[in-house]
Design a protein around this motif. Sequence first.
Motif, PDB file in Angstrom:
ATOM      1  N   TRP A   1       3.691  12.017  -5.025  1.00 41.32           N
ATOM      2  CA  TRP A   1       4.212  11.124  -3.999  1.00 41.32           C
ATOM      3  C   TRP A   1       4.463  11.922  -2.729  1.00 41.32           C
ATOM      4  N   HIS A   2       4.080  11.325  -1.604  1.00 43.05           N
ATOM      5  CA  HIS A   2       4.291  11.944  -0.296  1.00 43.05           C
ATOM      6  C   HIS A   2       5.232  11.060   0.520  1.00 43.05           C
TER       7      HIS A   2
ATOM      8  N   VAL B   1      -3.766  15.935  -0.155  1.00 38.87           N
ATOM      9  CA  VAL B   1      -2.690  15.232   0.540  1.00 38.87           C
ATOM     10  C   VAL B   1      -1.847  16.226   1.330  1.00 38.87           C
TER      11      VAL B   1
ATOM     12  N   GLU C   1      -4.896  15.493  -5.214  1.00 35.01           N
ATOM     13  CA  GLU C   1      -3.475  15.706  -4.921  1.00 35.01           C
ATOM     14  C   GLU C   1      -3.294  16.825  -3.907  1.00 35.01           C
TER      15      GLU C   1
ATOM     16  N   VAL D   1       4.718   7.275   1.824  1.00 35.02           N
ATOM     17  CA  VAL D   1       3.536   6.958   2.635  1.00 35.02           C
ATOM     18  C   VAL D   1       2.233   7.122   1.861  1.00 35.02           C
ATOM     19  N   LYS D   2       2.258   7.862   0.751  1.00 32.33           N
ATOM     20  CA  LYS D   2       1.020   8.042  -0.002  1.00 32.33           C
ATOM     21  C   LYS D   2       1.338   8.367  -1.457  1.00 32.33           C
ATOM     22  N   HIS D   3       0.526   7.798  -2.351  1.00 33.72           N
ATOM     23  CA  HIS D   3       0.646   8.030  -3.792  1.00 33.72           C
ATOM     24  C   HIS D   3      -0.741   8.346  -4.327  1.00 33.72           C
ATOM     25  N   VAL D   4      -0.935   9.599  -4.740  1.00 28.79           N
ATOM     26  CA  VAL D   4      -2.226  10.026  -5.277  1.00 28.79           C
ATOM     27  C   VAL D   4      -1.990  10.733  -6.607  1.00 28.79           C
TER      28      VAL D   4
END
Length: 344
Positions: A321-322, A140, A137, A314-317
């Motif tokens: 959430w980003h 990111v 996380e 644009v991104k999920h880690v």
Amino acid sequence: MQMQMQSQSNHWEDREREKEIERERVGGAAMLKSRSYFHYYLVPDKHKHRPCFFLSLASVALIAAALLISVLFSNASPLSLQDTILCSLRNRRISSGTPTTVSYNPADTHYRTTPTQLIAVLHYATSTVVPQQSLEEIKVTFEVLRSLSPCNFLVFGLGQDSLMWSAFNPGGTTIFLEEDPKWVQSVLKDSPTLHAHMVRYTTQLSQADDLLSTYSYEPNCLPGRAYLRGNHQCRLALTGLPEEVYETEWDLIMIDAPRGYFPEAPGRMGAIFSAAVMARARKGPGVTHVFLHDVDRKVEKTFAEEFLCKKYLVKHVGRLWHFEIPPAAQINSSTDVAANSRFC
């Protein structure tokens, strides 16, 4: 003849006696040395005399201090991140002969070692407390900071990871917003280089459903008219933030606070809404990067989908959430009634 033989015998006995004395002397010294080593390992540290150890330690400390001073105050040849001792392992070969490389980013050339970075290294090297987010996380946000720093970074929350976030943005502006005044004092006492403010929230987590269902009836909560400073008509707008928060255009916003795990807690409804308003009000080029943690919780996920928009995710880690949110000027025209009535 007999007297000569007796004399030789006595001489031989004297030589043997001398050899025996020498063996006893050497053996005694060896035993004494062995006993001293044995004593060293058995005697408690507080009873040992180790002047050489302390002399060596003092020498190491002096050398380290000289190196740090040269890094911090050298104007003739400032050290970049790649040139510092902490990064001297770059491209070093391992025992097998295979080169180990670290990915190089041209944006890293502006990095210099800052006091906050040095404090962060010392803190995390000697502490058993780790940041709240996982390594994946953290990566990111780190990658975005690495590409944009020095930049403006707003963080909702003050915690064990604050030194890390500030160190990732050398030369930039990193501000932390925290609800607990005692916690602010405690953190700043140990990390005085951090820039943190105490803020008050007027909402409670138990009000989340009502806030979500009624905000659209207040015109000053709608994306076409929403603002923060002095917007007391909109219950989701954070109106009590420091002036510099309102006056700064933020490149990154991290939402990892306030607390949101019991009914009386402030919840993150206002922080999520206000991040969306700040991102849409951006005047400069590019997007606003918004990072929301704890999306496994209902309120965080629901409010993110309502105000930060899944289309900008644009991104999920892990639990992070980003979002990359463009300014309102790129989203819609002023005549687009539908776009001005909903965030997503």
